[in-house]
Motif scaffolding. Structure first.
Motif, PDB file in Angstrom:
ATOM      1  N   ALA A   1     -11.511 -33.007  30.304  1.00  0.00           N
ATOM      2  CA  ALA A   1     -10.160 -33.107  30.871  1.00  0.00           C
ATOM      3  C   ALA A   1     -10.087 -34.184  31.944  1.00  0.00           C
ATOM      4  O   ALA A   1      -9.076 -34.878  32.076  1.00  0.00           O
ATOM      5  CB  ALA A   1      -9.742 -31.753  31.443  1.00  0.00           C
ATOM      6  N   GLY A   2     -11.162 -34.343  32.732  1.00  0.00           N
ATOM      7  CA  GLY A   2     -11.145 -35.316  33.820  1.00  0.00           C
ATOM      8  C   GLY A   2     -11.352 -36.748  33.367  1.00  0.00           C
ATOM      9  O   GLY A   2     -11.028 -37.686  34.098  1.00  0.00           O
ATOM     10  N   ALA A   3     -11.898 -36.914  32.181  1.00  0.00           N
ATOM     11  CA  ALA A   3     -12.124 -38.266  31.652  1.00  0.00           C
ATOM     12  C   ALA A   3     -10.819 -38.809  31.085  1.00  0.00           C
ATOM     13  O   ALA A   3     -10.142 -38.134  30.322  1.00  0.00           O
ATOM     14  CB  ALA A   3     -13.198 -38.233  30.572  1.00  0.00           C
ATOM     15  N   THR A   4     -10.463 -40.006  31.473  1.00  0.00           N
ATOM     16  CA  THR A   4      -9.248 -40.632  30.953  1.00  0.00           C
ATOM     17  C   THR A   4      -9.610 -41.954  30.283  1.00  0.00           C
ATOM     18  O   THR A   4     -10.671 -42.530  30.532  1.00  0.00           O
ATOM     19  CB  THR A   4      -8.244 -40.916  32.084  1.00  0.00           C
ATOM     20  N   ILE A   5      -8.721 -42.391  29.435  1.00  0.00           N
ATOM     21  CA  ILE A   5      -8.926 -43.683  28.779  1.00  0.00           C
ATOM     22  C   ILE A   5      -9.038 -44.795  29.815  1.00  0.00           C
ATOM     23  O   ILE A   5      -9.861 -45.704  29.690  1.00  0.00           O
ATOM     24  CB  ILE A   5      -7.765 -43.977  27.807  1.00  0.00           C
ATOM     25  N   ARG A   6      -8.250 -44.715  30.878  1.00  0.00           N
ATOM     26  CA  ARG A   6      -8.307 -45.744  31.923  1.00  0.00           C
ATOM     27  C   ARG A   6      -9.677 -45.752  32.597  1.00  0.00           C
ATOM     28  O   ARG A   6     -10.245 -46.827  32.840  1.00  0.00           O
ATOM     29  CB  ARG A   6      -7.212 -45.510  32.968  1.00  0.00           C
TER      30      ARG A   6
ATOM     31  N   LEU B   1      -9.169 -51.129  24.842  1.00  0.00           N
ATOM     32  CA  LEU B   1      -9.934 -49.967  24.370  1.00  0.00           C
ATOM     33  C   LEU B   1      -9.249 -49.317  23.178  1.00  0.00           C
ATOM     34  O   LEU B   1      -9.913 -48.878  22.232  1.00  0.00           O
ATOM     35  CB  LEU B   1     -10.102 -48.959  25.513  1.00  0.00           C
ATOM     36  N   TYR B   2      -7.902 -49.270  23.225  1.00  0.00           N
ATOM     37  CA  TYR B   2      -7.160 -48.659  22.115  1.00  0.00           C
ATOM     38  C   TYR B   2      -7.318 -49.444  20.810  1.00  0.00           C
ATOM     39  O   TYR B   2      -7.015 -48.928  19.735  1.00  0.00           O
ATOM     40  CB  TYR B   2      -5.680 -48.531  22.472  1.00  0.00           C
ATOM     41  N   MET B   3      -7.797 -50.646  20.881  1.00  0.00           N
ATOM     42  CA  MET B   3      -8.068 -51.407  19.667  1.00  0.00           C
ATOM     43  C   MET B   3      -9.299 -50.860  18.940  1.00  0.00           C
ATOM     44  O   MET B   3      -9.488 -51.085  17.749  1.00  0.00           O
ATOM     45  CB  MET B   3      -8.277 -52.886  19.998  1.00  0.00           C
TER      46      MET B   3
ATOM     47  N   GLY C   1     -19.990 -49.899  21.180  1.00  0.00           N
ATOM     48  CA  GLY C   1     -21.131 -49.168  21.701  1.00  0.00           C
ATOM     49  C   GLY C   1     -21.062 -48.983  23.205  1.00  0.00           C
ATOM     50  O   GLY C   1     -21.423 -47.926  23.738  1.00  0.00           O
ATOM     51  N   GLU C   2     -20.596 -50.013  23.923  1.00  0.00           N
ATOM     52  CA  GLU C   2     -20.433 -49.919  25.370  1.00  0.00           C
ATOM     53  C   GLU C   2     -19.417 -48.826  25.727  1.00  0.00           C
ATOM     54  O   GLU C   2     -19.600 -48.078  26.688  1.00  0.00           O
ATOM     55  CB  GLU C   2     -19.963 -51.253  25.932  1.00  0.00           C
ATOM     56  N   ILE C   3     -18.350 -48.759  24.960  1.00  0.00           N
ATOM     57  CA  ILE C   3     -17.312 -47.752  25.212  1.00  0.00           C
ATOM     58  C   ILE C   3     -17.876 -46.350  25.019  1.00  0.00           C
ATOM     59  O   ILE C   3     -17.655 -45.451  25.838  1.00  0.00           O
ATOM     60  CB  ILE C   3     -16.100 -47.985  24.287  1.00  0.00           C
TER      61      ILE C   3
ATOM     62  N   ILE D   1     -13.201 -40.711  20.312  1.00  0.00           N
ATOM     63  CA  ILE D   1     -14.434 -41.132  20.987  1.00  0.00           C
ATOM     64  C   ILE D   1     -15.465 -40.014  20.938  1.00  0.00           C
ATOM     65  O   ILE D   1     -16.628 -40.217  20.565  1.00  0.00           O
ATOM     66  CB  ILE D   1     -14.152 -41.533  22.441  1.00  0.00           C
ATOM     67  N   LEU D   2     -15.044 -38.798  21.318  1.00  0.00           N
ATOM     68  CA  LEU D   2     -15.973 -37.674  21.340  1.00  0.00           C
ATOM     69  C   LEU D   2     -16.491 -37.344  19.943  1.00  0.00           C
ATOM     70  O   LEU D   2     -17.681 -37.070  19.759  1.00  0.00           O
ATOM     71  CB  LEU D   2     -15.293 -36.457  21.961  1.00  0.00           C
TER      72      LEU D   2
END
Length: 211
Positions: free
Chosen positions: A40-45, A58-60, A24-26, A68-69
């Motif tokens: 495009a500007g949002a990255t996993i990092r 996060l990849y877990m 939920g936090e993610i 995510i979206l």
């Protein structure tokens, strides 16, 4: 002489929590970053840093940004579907059911502006149609539940103009337009939100439906 070894520096990370809470936090962090920086500007990092976890952690939970979206969309539409199903089965007049559904829709949008912008105002071409298929099907079910009472009104000969389908589309589009403007242009000198919603629904339903 014995040299003391320095302990390796650890980045400040939040303590590991329950899986569903961290998930939920993610999602909440991703919403904010998607709105602020675009897809495009949002990255996993960036999303991982906002939550206080490593990218690997996060990849877990999510395999990529698309997942995510899509989960944000599925959750939002799922909530609206549950509301529509509940209202659709209430033993009240069809017009009252339509009004309750539209009120719930607008209140959801205004209570969850980031989610609403991403799911209902964002560009759909950032994710392939194949990946969006399940979300689109969920959206169709939600709209079908909303349309049901309007088709009842049309079948009873109570529509002043149009068909059940066109009336359903116009009602949804009008309410979407109002909440989208309130969310994206908050600095306008708007009348109170509750009043705007009431005037919108009164005008739409009184104009479309005969007594």
């Amino acid at each position: 002489m014995t040299l003391a070894l320095k302990k390796p520096h650890k980045s400040a990370r939040k303590p590991k929590g329950d899986g569903h809470l961290r998930r939920g936090e993610i999602l909440a962090a991703a919403e904010r970053i998607f709105i602020a920086e675009g897809y495009a500007g949002a990255t996993i990092r960036k999303i991982a840093d906002a939550v206080g976890v490593s990218s690997t952690a996060l990849y877990m939970h999510f395999r990529d940004k698309d997942q995510i979206l899509l989960e944000i969309g599925d959750d939002a539409i799922g909530q609206l579907l549950a509301v529509n199903v509940d209202i659709a089965h209430r033993p009240i007049d069809a017009v009252a059911r339509v009004r309750l559904m539209l009120e719930a829709y607008m209140k959801f949008a205004l209570d969850n502006p980031n989610t609403y912008q991403l799911v209902f105002c964002g560009s759909r071409d950032v994710i392939s149609k194949e990946k969006q298929a399940a979300t689109a099907e969920l959206g169709d079910r939600c709209f079908a539940e909303f349309s049901g009472p309007i088709h009842e009104i049309a079948a009873a000969g109570r529509l002043r103009t149009g068909s059940g389908e066109s009336a359903a589309q116009v009602l949804w589009a009008a309410c979407h337009g109002l909440v989208a403007l309130l969310i994206t242009m908050p600095d306008r000198n708007w009348a109170p939100r509750e009043e705007l919603m009431k005037v919108t629904l009164d005008g739409l339903l009184h104009g479309l439906v005969t007594d």
